[in-house]
Scaffold this active site. Sequence first.
Site, mmCIF file in Angstrom:
data_model
loop_
_atom_site.group_PDB
_atom_site.id
_atom_site.type_symbol
_atom_site.label_atom_id
_atom_site.label_comp_id
_atom_site.label_asym_id
_atom_site.label_seq_id
_atom_site.Cartn_x
_atom_site.Cartn_y
_atom_site.Cartn_z
ATOM 1 N N CYS A 2 -70.663 87.744 19.525
ATOM 2 C CA CYS A 2 -70.186 89.176 18.868
ATOM 3 C C CYS A 2 -69.136 89.363 19.789
ATOM 4 C CB CYS A 2 -71.359 90.063 18.590
ATOM 5 S SG CYS A 2 -70.406 91.866 18.007
ATOM 6 N N GLU A 104 -66.081 88.101 12.943
ATOM 7 C CA GLU A 104 -66.403 86.600 13.375
ATOM 8 C C GLU A 104 -65.265 85.896 12.757
ATOM 9 O OE1 GLU A 104 -68.558 85.876 15.199
ATOM 10 O OE2 GLU A 104 -70.186 87.035 15.117
#
Length: 221
Positions: A2, A104
């Site tokens: 992340c 992402e």
Amino acid sequence: MCGRFTQTTSPSHYAKLLGSVADFEFAPRYNVAPSQNILACKIAPWGERVLEPMHWGLVPSWAKEKNIGNHMINARAETVSEKPAFRHAFRTQRCLIPAEGFYEWQQADGKQPYYIHRKDDESMVFAGLWEHWDGPGGEHMDSCTIIVCDANEALKPIHERMPVILPPDTWEEWLRTEMQSLPSLQGLLVPYRGDDLEVYPVSRQVNNPRNEGESLIQPVG
């Protein structure tokens, strides 16, 4: 991993959500990047939950330089209890990191960002760890990391990892500061079910951490 996410509502909103206290202003962020300050909730020494800004990139208390945090923005769920940089915090200094969503990237014709958020636009909460660091020059800093796990079915086509998203009924256990069963804590670090999540491509302007604003989370064709 992340490496970018959003915190777009007020500290007071997060404090109410997490049962903590917060008496400060913090600007909405649509492109939070490593090494910046983010909002995280921890247990204070006097036993209350507090929401405060922390440096994103965990700096262990024993570190000689804070730059080590640049490599500590994420901790892998599978090894977090064993790694020297994280094992102390995993035992007694866990935190909750609220967010509206995260990004992402898929390797398709370059780096294509996708935004992941709840369909109802409510906040989600990541599992995190925090540490306090006292620098050799008198500098003091609280820092944190986001724990990541295998991606769920919704994210697998895009990326193999995702942040651990904790449901509300686990927050109290995760924040508890007394020593707990490590297998029990490890059991919380699983992929989020994901049927309430929405995933869509967004502008590549997200790729530059200097870019900000609500337009970054708008879907693109």
